[in-house]
Design an enzyme around this catalytic site. Structure first.
Site, PDB file in Angstrom:
ATOM      1  N   HIS A  63      59.669  49.692 -27.610  1.00 62.32           N
ATOM      2  CA  HIS A  63      58.545  48.941 -27.005  1.00 62.32           C
ATOM      3  C   HIS A  63      57.669  48.122 -27.739  1.00 62.32           C
ATOM      4  O   HIS A  63      57.454  46.903 -27.660  1.00 62.32           O
ATOM      5  CB  HIS A  63      58.033  49.565 -25.634  1.00 62.32           C
ATOM      6  CG  HIS A  63      57.114  48.979 -24.723  1.00 62.32           C
ATOM      7  ND1 HIS A  63      57.415  48.807 -23.296  1.00 62.32           N
ATOM      8  CD2 HIS A  63      55.794  48.353 -25.183  1.00 62.32           C
ATOM      9  CE1 HIS A  63      55.970  48.203 -22.957  1.00 62.32           C
ATOM     10  NE2 HIS A  63      55.263  48.074 -24.015  1.00 62.32           N
ATOM     11  N   GLU A  64      56.848  49.026 -28.471  1.00 56.46           N
ATOM     12  CA  GLU A  64      55.863  48.527 -29.151  1.00 56.46           C
ATOM     13  C   GLU A  64      56.403  47.515 -30.372  1.00 56.46           C
ATOM     14  O   GLU A  64      56.024  46.512 -30.510  1.00 56.46           O
ATOM     15  CB  GLU A  64      54.878  49.555 -29.867  1.00 56.46           C
ATOM     16  CG  GLU A  64      54.277  50.178 -28.602  1.00 56.46           C
ATOM     17  CD  GLU A  64      53.308  49.544 -27.493  1.00 56.46           C
ATOM     18  OE1 GLU A  64      52.956  48.226 -28.301  1.00 56.46           O
ATOM     19  OE2 GLU A  64      53.077  50.043 -26.708  1.00 56.46           O
ATOM     20  N   GLU A  70      54.918  42.916 -20.509  1.00 57.35           N
ATOM     21  CA  GLU A  70      55.263  44.506 -20.512  1.00 57.35           C
ATOM     22  C   GLU A  70      56.842  44.720 -20.109  1.00 57.35           C
ATOM     23  O   GLU A  70      57.594  45.482 -20.641  1.00 57.35           O
ATOM     24  CB  GLU A  70      54.436  45.193 -19.597  1.00 57.35           C
ATOM     25  CG  GLU A  70      53.036  45.151 -20.212  1.00 57.35           C
ATOM     26  CD  GLU A  70      52.846  45.716 -21.374  1.00 57.35           C
ATOM     27  OE1 GLU A  70      53.482  46.481 -21.986  1.00 57.35           O
ATOM     28  OE2 GLU A  70      51.903  45.250 -22.129  1.00 57.35           O
TER      29      GLU A  70
END
Length: 726
Positions: free
Chosen positions: A449-450, A507
């Protein structure tokens, strides 16, 4: 009876963040550096009180004054004598702990207000019986009167954060609406000013609207100072409205931040750290985001430090318009063993990025390999603690100069530990597997994700000189088959362009990248998962996402049709996408629980994840990226809003399911953090127990050196803006 979502339960999970071993291994110089950065972060974090609600700072001071005179244990006898039951006293301690942990009386995750779970007359009796009140009755009564009404109020507008009649915000004066926010953004863009460290105040002057843009800074003079060629402050006419840009917001607090950053400079490990701190100090002194950007550039260059930190007006989740940053500061120590896995993931990034579903032209020209470390948090000041971070948030730096990723290891270790009996909405057969693999699967998801979520994708830009960063004659939009026809212009950014949906949309994009790439065997191998274990990690990662999508309904307000939490909206959107994929991939049914009350059951066919599931995310993720790259706000908003809609029609009655989720929700955990203090020529770590009383003590001892001066400063800042919220 008050709806349970507006108070914190007495049995809420409270855990101590353990960083004792990481701190012990630091050198004396590193400990000093960490100490002064922590002090700067904790003082800066007080800004969040003033960014959250009109009453937060006053409630904070009320609690500090009570607990500075008597510890929670000492106050208990007073509470009993004042007529409080043990449950009511515990409810008071939990409320106080919640206010400290969230830095205000609105939940940092979900933005709903929380009030004390005891009658107002009982709380008042306790305040009146406290030693603080006995010693200063007039001051304490005035303090109570200044916040007691709002402390308990649950009028519709006060139930959640929002702009205008949608909720409470202190980023804008009470008379501002969405149109004012949009006009102010246009004005800021025209002046090439960032909104990150600003607030907007609107006044009427002879029937004409006048706006004051206030920059957060220690300096209160609006003229050019400290080597500035010219000041950005002054009065300007824009679209027949008057705008004034002024310095000095939160000035007293910003002075303390600068003081401790200057102290930290003496213990910096290298020139990059020294220059970074110089620029941060300049930023917080003058209210300059350009200086903060410069500091962030030095921060990116500071590869692999032992003590990692970042500080400033960072995340824009809680600005109802999505452009203003909430203050946060963290200090953490690198976990070397864990960081090796993330370093391997970084090394594999250039092989993994082409796997993503968009054309090569929609990916950055070169992947700027970031630092990716696992950190044990020593200090995280602000409204809440995330599991992972990808920063800086400045698009121009991220696209061309790079960024850093961090995974917060000691947060992950305690935040997502779950008891079997509290695992809602899963089939019994999935629960043991979920408990076993939730932590390891989330670690994989956070990493992807990051690094490859937030770290991927190109924005098409035409700069002020008319130069493009892509070839308009050749780049084709894969969704239309036509040449790309829209892009970002001049000083437009992702946040300023997509405003109210930017955070949640991004997100969602990053979460989808995690789901998509966790299917890659090489990724799973990097994290030490092979064979059946690797398959289980994938299954639990996807199952967690589907469950999180259902749990996300807690963070939706039907009355205003608004989502209050970016990540949870994103997860609900993903649930909708996977349900839409059909073919029996995801099942969601309403059932009756063993207690006779409404319940729900989620199923996921693990055999269809690599086919039906992957194809659904592939199509969805490509669309998300194309809308983002091409600055297509209208298309992107319509697309994202479609999946964000919560209704009682269609295959699933999500409004009714929301009631079930609220009935069975578990409160989010709170963290107790250690303090550091100088003893002689060394630094000590002061730890506290994982309880409401421990959390309270950590805060009263955190600011004991200048408590009275600090509290009067906060009250003054709160009082001078009080007329603006009416």
């Amino acid at each position: 009876m008050v709806d349970s979502q507006y108070y914190l339960p007495n049995d809420i999970g409270i855990s101590a963040l353990d960083c004792s071993e990481a701190f012990r291994l630091l050198s004396p110089q590193e400990k000093m550096y960490a100490h002064y950065l922590s002090r700067a972060s904790w003082y800066g974090g007080l800004v969040v009180l003033l960014q959250t609600s009109p009453e937060s700072a006053n409630i904070f001071v009320l609690l500090q004054r009570i607990f500075r005179k008597q510890t929670p244990a000492q106050l208990e006898q007073v509470a009993t004598a004042a007529g409080l039951s043990s449950e009511e006293y515990q409810a008071f301690l939990v409320y106080a702990a919640g206010l400290y942990a969230n830095m205000g009386n609105y939940k940092s995750f979900g933005d709903t207000k929380f009030i004390p779970n005891l009658p107002e007359d009982k709380l008042k009796a306790l305040v009146w019986a406290s030693q603080a009140f006995q010693e200063q009755p007039a001051e304490m009564e005035a303090l109570w009167d200044s916040c007691s009404c709002l402390l308990y109020s649950l009028e519709n507008r006060q139930k959640q954060l929002g702009l205008g009649d949608k909720g409470i915000t202190t980023y804008f004066s009470g008379n501002c609406c969405l149109e004012d926010a949009e006009l102010a953004q246009k004005f800021l863009d025209s002046k090439k000013l960032s909104a990150y460290n600003t607030r907007l105040f609107k006044k009427e002057d002879g029937g004409k609207a006048c706006y004051e843009v206030r920059l957060a800074s220690a300096v209160q003079k609006d003229c050019a100072v400290d080597g500035e060629c010219e000041s950005c402050c002054g009065s300007f006419s824009f679209e027949d409205k008057e705008f004034t840009v002024k310095r000095g917001d939160y000035s007293r607090v910003m002075e303390k931040v600068c003081y401790y950053l200057e102290k930290a400079q003496a213990y910096a490990a290298n020139e990059n750290q020294r220059k970074m701190l110089e620029e941060y100090t300049r930023s917080f002194t003058l209210g300059s985001i350009d200086a903060h950007k410069e500091g962030s550039r030095y921060w990116i260059k500071d590869k692999g430090p032992i003590v990692e930190s970042y500080i400033g007006f960072i995340e824009s989740y809680r600005d109802p318009f999505g452009s203003r940053g909430e203050f946060e500061g963290f200090v953490a120590v690198v976990n070397k063993a864990m960081s090796e896995r993330f370093a391997k993931l970084v090394s594999s990034a250039e092989v993994l990025l082409p796997e993503l579903p968009w054309p090569q032209e929609f990916e950055k020209d070169t992947f700027l390999k970031p630092d990716f470390t696992s950190l044990d948090v020593l200090t995280f000041a602000g409204s809440g603690i995330p599991a992972g971070i990808n920063i800086p948030n400045y698009d121009d730096i991220r696209q061309t100069e790079g960024f850093k990723n961090v995974s917060l290891g000691n947060v992950l270790a305690v935040a997502y530990a779950t008891q079997k009996e509290k695992l809602t909405f899963l089939e019994e057969g999935d629960k043991d597997l979920f408990i076993k693999w939730k932590g390891p699967s989330f670690e994989v998801q956070v990493g992807l994700h990051e690094l490859l979520g937030h770290g991927s994708g190109k924005l098409f830009v035409q700069d002020d000189m008319g130069k493009f960063n892509f070839d308009q004659s050749k780049v084709i939009n894969p969704e239309t088959g036509e040449p790309v026809s829209s892009w970002y212009r001049g000083s437009e950014t992702w946040d300023s362009k997509f405003s109210t949906i930017a955070s949640s949309y991004e997100e969602c994009r990053a979460e989808c990248v995690g789901l998509y790439l966790c299917l890659n065997k090489q990724v799973l191998s990097i994290f030490g998962h092979e064979g059946q274990d690797a398959d289980d990690v994938v299954y639990i990662n996807w199952l967690s996402m589907v469950r999180a999508g259902l749990l996300g309904l807690e963070f939706y307000t039907p009355e205003s049709k608004r989502w209050r939490q970016a990540h949870m909206q994103a997860r609900f959107v993903i649930l909708r996408v996977l349900l839409e994929a059909g073919e029996g991939l995801v099942g969601l049914e309403e059932v009756t629980g063993e207690d006779g009350k409404p319940d729900a059951r989620i199923t996921l066919d693990r055999s269809k994840i690599p086919t039906v599931g992957k194809n659904a995310i592939h199509r969805f993720l490509c669309k998300l990226q194309v809308f983002k790259s091409t600055a297509d706000v209208e298309g992107g908003r319509a697309f994202y809003d479609k999946y964000s809609t919560v209704s009682d029609t269609g295959a699933h009655n999500f409004l009714r399911l929301r009631e079930t989720v609220l009935l069975r929700k578990e409160a989010r955990k709170m963290f107790v953090q250690a303090n550091t203090r100088i003893s002689g020529d060394s630094v000590e770590l002061v730890e506290y127990e994982g309880s409401a009383a421990g959390l309270i003590r950590s805060f009263t001892e955190r600011f004991q050196d200048d408590a009275e001066q600090l509290e009067s400063g906060l009250l003054e800042l709160s009082k001078q803006d009080a007329p603006c919220w009416c």
